[in-house]
Design a protein around this motif. Structure first.
Motif, PDB file in Angstrom:
ATOM      1  N   PHE A 138       5.972  34.734  31.559  1.00 22.25           N
ATOM      2  CA  PHE A 138       5.604  34.679  30.146  1.00 22.25           C
ATOM      3  C   PHE A 138       4.291  33.913  29.976  1.00 22.25           C
ATOM      4  O   PHE A 138       3.383  34.350  29.271  1.00 22.25           O
ATOM      5  CB  PHE A 138       6.744  33.998  29.367  1.00 22.25           C
ATOM      6  CG  PHE A 138       6.409  33.583  27.963  1.00 22.25           C
ATOM      7  CD1 PHE A 138       6.508  34.482  26.915  1.00 22.25           C
ATOM      8  CD2 PHE A 138       6.003  32.282  27.681  1.00 22.25           C
ATOM      9  CE1 PHE A 138       6.213  34.093  25.608  1.00 22.25           C
ATOM     10  CE2 PHE A 138       5.714  31.890  26.393  1.00 22.25           C
ATOM     11  CZ  PHE A 138       5.811  32.801  25.347  1.00 22.25           C
ATOM     12  N   ALA A 139       4.190  32.763  30.616  1.00 26.35           N
ATOM     13  CA  ALA A 139       2.989  31.930  30.498  1.00 26.35           C
ATOM     14  C   ALA A 139       1.768  32.636  31.076  1.00 26.35           C
ATOM     15  O   ALA A 139       0.682  32.597  30.486  1.00 26.35           O
ATOM     16  CB  ALA A 139       3.209  30.589  31.194  1.00 26.35           C
ATOM     17  N   ILE A 140       1.940  33.301  32.198  1.00 27.42           N
ATOM     18  CA  ILE A 140       0.812  34.010  32.820  1.00 27.42           C
ATOM     19  C   ILE A 140       0.376  35.163  31.925  1.00 27.42           C
ATOM     20  O   ILE A 140      -0.821  35.361  31.698  1.00 27.42           O
ATOM     21  CB  ILE A 140       1.172  34.487  34.235  1.00 27.42           C
ATOM     22  CG1 ILE A 140       1.312  33.278  35.175  1.00 27.42           C
ATOM     23  CG2 ILE A 140       0.123  35.453  34.772  1.00 27.42           C
ATOM     24  CD1 ILE A 140       1.865  33.618  36.546  1.00 27.42           C
ATOM     25  N   PRO A 146      -0.897  25.947  33.172  1.00 30.29           N
ATOM     26  CA  PRO A 146       0.246  25.048  33.373  1.00 30.29           C
ATOM     27  C   PRO A 146       0.064  23.705  32.656  1.00 30.29           C
ATOM     28  O   PRO A 146       1.015  23.172  32.095  1.00 30.29           O
ATOM     29  CB  PRO A 146       0.297  24.857  34.889  1.00 30.29           C
ATOM     30  CG  PRO A 146      -0.383  26.043  35.452  1.00 30.29           C
ATOM     31  CD  PRO A 146      -1.421  26.446  34.447  1.00 30.29           C
ATOM     32  N   SER A 147      -1.153  23.187  32.667  1.00 25.91           N
ATOM     33  CA  SER A 147      -1.406  21.891  32.026  1.00 25.91           C
ATOM     34  C   SER A 147      -1.305  21.964  30.499  1.00 25.91           C
ATOM     35  O   SER A 147      -1.147  20.947  29.835  1.00 25.91           O
ATOM     36  CB  SER A 147      -2.779  21.354  32.429  1.00 25.91           C
ATOM     37  OG  SER A 147      -3.787  22.272  32.037  1.00 25.91           O
ATOM     38  N   ASN A 148      -1.400  23.167  29.924  1.00 26.05           N
ATOM     39  CA  ASN A 148      -1.339  23.338  28.476  1.00 26.05           C
ATOM     40  C   ASN A 148       0.023  23.814  27.983  1.00 26.05           C
ATOM     41  O   ASN A 148       0.243  23.908  26.780  1.00 26.05           O
ATOM     42  CB  ASN A 148      -2.397  24.335  28.002  1.00 26.05           C
ATOM     43  CG  ASN A 148      -3.800  23.844  28.244  1.00 26.05           C
ATOM     44  OD1 ASN A 148      -4.026  22.648  28.399  1.00 26.05           O
ATOM     45  ND2 ASN A 148      -4.740  24.766  28.304  1.00 26.05           N
ATOM     46  N   PHE A 149       0.916  24.154  28.911  1.00 26.55           N
ATOM     47  CA  PHE A 149       2.221  24.677  28.512  1.00 26.55           C
ATOM     48  C   PHE A 149       2.998  23.587  27.778  1.00 26.55           C
ATOM     49  O   PHE A 149       3.111  22.460  28.245  1.00 26.55           O
ATOM     50  CB  PHE A 149       3.014  25.162  29.734  1.00 26.55           C
ATOM     51  CG  PHE A 149       4.188  26.013  29.369  1.00 26.55           C
ATOM     52  CD1 PHE A 149       4.024  27.356  29.101  1.00 26.55           C
ATOM     53  CD2 PHE A 149       5.455  25.467  29.269  1.00 26.55           C
ATOM     54  CE1 PHE A 149       5.103  28.149  28.758  1.00 26.55           C
ATOM     55  CE2 PHE A 149       6.543  26.250  28.920  1.00 26.55           C
ATOM     56  CZ  PHE A 149       6.370  27.591  28.664  1.00 26.55           C
ATOM     57  N   PHE A 157       8.921  31.562  23.683  1.00 23.30           N
ATOM     58  CA  PHE A 157       9.602  32.344  24.713  1.00 23.30           C
ATOM     59  C   PHE A 157      11.045  32.622  24.281  1.00 23.30           C
ATOM     60  O   PHE A 157      11.513  33.759  24.349  1.00 23.30           O
ATOM     61  CB  PHE A 157       9.573  31.599  26.059  1.00 23.30           C
ATOM     62  CG  PHE A 157      10.456  32.201  27.107  1.00 23.30           C
ATOM     63  CD1 PHE A 157      10.044  33.309  27.821  1.00 23.30           C
ATOM     64  CD2 PHE A 157      11.711  31.666  27.376  1.00 23.30           C
ATOM     65  CE1 PHE A 157      10.866  33.875  28.787  1.00 23.30           C
ATOM     66  CE2 PHE A 157      12.532  32.214  28.326  1.00 23.30           C
ATOM     67  CZ  PHE A 157      12.109  33.326  29.043  1.00 23.30           C
ATOM     68  N   VAL A 158      11.747  31.592  23.825  1.00 25.25           N
ATOM     69  CA  VAL A 158      13.150  31.735  23.408  1.00 25.25           C
ATOM     70  C   VAL A 158      13.240  32.688  22.210  1.00 25.25           C
ATOM     71  O   VAL A 158      14.110  33.561  22.170  1.00 25.25           O
ATOM     72  CB  VAL A 158      13.768  30.355  23.084  1.00 25.25           C
ATOM     73  CG1 VAL A 158      15.135  30.497  22.434  1.00 25.25           C
ATOM     74  CG2 VAL A 158      13.867  29.513  24.345  1.00 25.25           C
ATOM     75  N   ALA A 159      12.348  32.535  21.255  1.00 24.15           N
ATOM     76  CA  ALA A 159      12.356  33.412  20.062  1.00 24.15           C
ATOM     77  C   ALA A 159      12.128  34.862  20.464  1.00 24.15           C
ATOM     78  O   ALA A 159      12.788  35.766  19.936  1.00 24.15           O
ATOM     79  CB  ALA A 159      11.284  32.955  19.068  1.00 24.15           C
ATOM     80  N   ASP A 160      11.192  35.100  21.391  1.00 25.77           N
ATOM     81  CA  ASP A 160      10.936  36.463  21.873  1.00 25.77           C
ATOM     82  C   ASP A 160      12.169  37.048  22.549  1.00 25.77           C
ATOM     83  O   ASP A 160      12.493  38.226  22.369  1.00 25.77           O
ATOM     84  CB  ASP A 160       9.755  36.489  22.843  1.00 25.77           C
ATOM     85  CG  ASP A 160       8.419  36.309  22.161  1.00 25.77           C
ATOM     86  OD1 ASP A 160       8.370  36.287  20.913  1.00 25.77           O
ATOM     87  OD2 ASP A 160       7.410  36.171  22.896  1.00 25.77           O
TER      88      ASP A 160
END
Length: 167
Positions: A138-140, A146-149, A157-160
């Motif tokens: 999802f992040a990619i 990674p430092s901004n997650f 992510f959960v809502a999606d």
């Protein structure tokens, strides 16, 4: 003397990329002709979908454009009424095509991002069907470093997942 595995310059268009991948696959000895043909068919199909998503022909779409299309591609696939299984298959084939692009010397901000996530991705690879692995993907896809997650990204992510019927 050039070897068959060396490519003078990275492919710049999707058409060039498909041709370079075809050459690369044909020169590999660990694939049968049938396997190579099946893989090329899958890669050409996803390349056509990527180009349609961008509204360009394979001769016009650049490799960096298809690498950076991100979540827009998922929305495009869902908008065309494809089954979840087919969407997953095309997403997997897109990732395969992009791995070949990276291997053939193409550069993109997505590839830099993937390299940043690589240690985490590698640690999660054994658990591909877990939520942790899905969060990395999802992040990619959304090009989040990674430092901004943050927790906000996790909530998105959960809502999606809930919106698509997964809990």
């Amino acid at each position: 003397m050039k070897t068959t595995n060396s490519i003078p310059k990275p492919p710049s268009t999707v058409h060039d990329l498909i041709e370079a991948v075809r050459t690369h696959i044909v020169n590999r000895t660990n694939r049968t002709r049938k396997q190579a043909s099946k893989l090329m068919s899958a890669l050409k199909s996803v390349a056509n979908h990527l180009c349609s998503c961008l509204g360009k022909s394979p001769d016009q779409a650049s490799t960096s454009e298809i690498a950076n299309v991100g979540a827009k591609f998922g929305a495009y696939l869902k908008g065309h009424g494809l089954s979840p299984k087919r969407i997953l298959e095309l997403t997997y084939n897109r990732n395969t095509l992009l791995r070949y692009a990276k291997e053939l010397g193409c550069s993109s901000s997505l590839f830099v991002l993937q390299d940043e996530w690589e240690p985490i991705h590698r640690a999660m690879k054994r658990h591909r069907h877990t939520t942790g692995y899905q969060i990395v993907r999802f992040a990619i896809q959304r090009q989040i470093r990674p430092s901004n997650f943050s927790n906000t990204h996790l909530e998105t992510f959960v809502a999606d997942k809930k919106k698509s019927g997964n809990t």
